[in-house]
Design an enzyme around this catalytic site. Structure first.
Site, PDB file in Angstrom:
ATOM      1  N   ARG A   9       0.800  -1.134   0.117  1.00 28.14           N
ATOM      2  CA  ARG A   9       0.086   0.029   0.192  1.00 28.14           C
ATOM      3  C   ARG A   9       0.796   1.533   0.222  1.00 28.14           C
ATOM      4  O   ARG A   9       0.505   2.337   0.298  1.00 28.14           O
ATOM      5  CB  ARG A   9      -0.867   0.152   1.265  1.00 28.14           C
ATOM      6  N   LYS A  13       6.163   3.187  -3.852  1.00 27.57           N
ATOM      7  CA  LYS A  13       6.766   2.051  -4.604  1.00 27.57           C
ATOM      8  C   LYS A  13       5.866   1.658  -5.784  1.00 27.57           C
ATOM      9  O   LYS A  13       6.630   0.920  -6.834  1.00 27.57           O
ATOM     10  CB  LYS A  13       6.662   0.654  -3.693  1.00 27.57           C
ATOM     11  N   ASP A  69      10.253  -5.831  -0.938  1.00 27.60           N
ATOM     12  CA  ASP A  69      11.004  -5.624   0.417  1.00 27.60           C
ATOM     13  C   ASP A  69      12.284  -5.117   0.169  1.00 27.60           C
ATOM     14  O   ASP A  69      13.120  -5.860  -0.604  1.00 27.60           O
ATOM     15  CB  ASP A  69      10.974  -6.783   1.258  1.00 27.60           C
ATOM     16  N   PHE A 152      11.114   8.980  -1.936  1.00 27.82           N
ATOM     17  CA  PHE A 152      10.551   8.827  -0.485  1.00 27.82           C
ATOM     18  C   PHE A 152      11.631   8.107   0.348  1.00 27.82           C
ATOM     19  O   PHE A 152      12.785   8.152   0.149  1.00 27.82           O
ATOM     20  CB  PHE A 152       9.558   7.799  -0.609  1.00 27.82           C
ATOM     21  N   TYR A 154      14.410   7.323   2.781  1.00 29.14           N
ATOM     22  CA  TYR A 154      15.750   7.752   2.848  1.00 29.14           C
ATOM     23  C   TYR A 154      16.384   8.442   1.759  1.00 29.14           C
ATOM     24  O   TYR A 154      17.571   8.816   1.637  1.00 29.14           O
ATOM     25  CB  TYR A 154      16.938   6.649   3.368  1.00 29.14           C
ATOM     26  N   HIS A 180      18.207   0.269  -6.881  1.00 34.52           N
ATOM     27  CA  HIS A 180      18.021  -1.316  -6.411  1.00 34.52           C
ATOM     28  C   HIS A 180      16.638  -1.676  -7.025  1.00 34.52           C
ATOM     29  O   HIS A 180      16.635  -2.660  -7.481  1.00 34.52           O
ATOM     30  CB  HIS A 180      17.895  -1.256  -4.984  1.00 34.52           C
TER      31      HIS A 180
HETATM   32  P1  IMP Z   1       9.473  -2.293   3.270  1.00 28.89           P
HETATM   33  O1  IMP Z   1       7.947  -1.607   3.091  1.00 28.89           O
HETATM   34  O2  IMP Z   1       9.257  -3.130   4.613  1.00 28.89           O
HETATM   35  O3  IMP Z   1       9.902  -2.764   2.254  1.00 28.89           O
HETATM   36  O4  IMP Z   1      10.111  -0.994   3.708  1.00 28.89           O
HETATM   37  C1  IMP Z   1      11.054  -0.249   2.939  1.00 28.89           C
HETATM   38  C2  IMP Z   1      11.668   1.045   3.814  1.00 28.89           C
HETATM   39  O5  IMP Z   1      12.912   1.021   3.187  1.00 28.89           O
HETATM   40  C3  IMP Z   1      10.764   2.304   3.214  1.00 28.89           C
HETATM   41  O6  IMP Z   1       9.868   2.574   4.041  1.00 28.89           O
HETATM   42  C4  IMP Z   1      12.035   3.203   3.110  1.00 28.89           C
HETATM   43  O7  IMP Z   1      12.194   3.522   4.569  1.00 28.89           O
HETATM   44  C5  IMP Z   1      13.398   2.447   2.721  1.00 28.89           C
HETATM   45  N1  IMP Z   1      13.328   2.367   1.408  1.00 28.89           N
HETATM   46  C6  IMP Z   1      13.143   1.214   0.436  1.00 28.89           C
HETATM   47  N2  IMP Z   1      13.575   1.745  -0.877  1.00 28.89           N
HETATM   48  C7  IMP Z   1      13.636   3.025  -0.776  1.00 28.89           C
HETATM   49  C8  IMP Z   1      14.098   3.823  -1.842  1.00 28.89           C
HETATM   50  O8  IMP Z   1      13.956   3.665  -3.115  1.00 28.89           O
HETATM   51  N3  IMP Z   1      14.278   5.117  -1.352  1.00 28.89           N
HETATM   52  C9  IMP Z   1      14.269   5.483  -0.084  1.00 28.89           C
HETATM   53  N4  IMP Z   1      14.010   4.621   0.860  1.00 28.89           N
HETATM   54  C10 IMP Z   1      13.702   3.266   0.685  1.00 28.89           C
END
Ligand code: IMP
Length: 199
Positions: A9, A13, A69, A152, A154, A180
């Protein structure tokens, strides 16, 4: 046109994945399916969490489902925040709170030792079964103070290798070419060609 559901959600992403895949794909996420819960991220690696999210959602949805993830690994912090990136400063932490905590932890670390990378694992599932996983990494350094309003998470404190601007400053097209997520999604898209239409 290929249809794909992303088990998230996080609208940031979803938008990045749609832009990376381009106009041949119609991407939707779980905001179109309010009744489906997001799976608990109880794994110990990005890969385990991506698989949990993709298989749980795909057992309740038709067609192919992918889950992302991802997170930031900072070498001087032993790889933290890693899989805890979204909740580094606590459950429901804002991006700013997470960034502030990270910069506080790095306060005594000299610039030359601030290497880091974003890592993303994409899991692809169908009918509750895992079909494949794909991993992408982008190396870079952490900067202080934060710069830029794009992206978004970091993004405002991460400068990718061979660039001077942060992901928050770089145009979205650049981030979506080298990130990535872009690397993992491109591997996924290349592999789709080899999958049966029913998968
Ligand atoms: P997930 O939803 O558990 O995969 O959490 C991913 C978290 O990693 C995000 O809330 C961000 O804090 C960080 N993150 C992942 N991808 C990015 C990106 O492309 N830019 C900045 N932060 C990212």
């Amino acid at each position: 046109m290929q249809h794909l559901i992303v088990a998230t959600r996080n609208a940031h992403k979803t938008r990045e994945i749609q832009r990376i895949l381009g106009a041949d794909f119609a991407v939707r996420d779980l905001s179109a399916y309010p009744e489906i819960p997001e799976a608990a991220e109880s794994g110990k690696t990005f890969g385990e969490n991506a698989v949990l999210k993709a298989t749980a959602a795909s057992s309740q949805l038709p067609g192919r489902v992918v889950a992302d993830d991802s997170g930031l690994e900072v070498d001087a912090l032993g790889g933290a925040p890693g899989i805890y990136s979204a909740r580094y400063a606590g459950q429901n932490a804002t991006n700013k709170q997470n960034i502030d905590k990270l910069l506080a932890e790095l306060a005594r670390v000299e610039r030359a030792k601030r290497s880091a990378r974003f890592r993303c694992v994409i899991a692809l599932a169908h009918g509750g079964k895992l079909l494949a996983t794909f991993e992408g990494v982008v190396e870079g350094v952490i900067v202080d103070p934060p710069r830029g309003r794009g992206g978004f998470g970091y993004d405002p404190i991460f400068v990718p290798q061979e660039f001077e601007q942060t992901f928050g400053e770089l145009p979205a097209e650049v981030k979506n070419r080298i990130s990535h997520r872009a690397r993992a999604i491109r591997l996924f898209a290349a592999r789709l060609v080899a999958l049966k239409p029913s998968d």
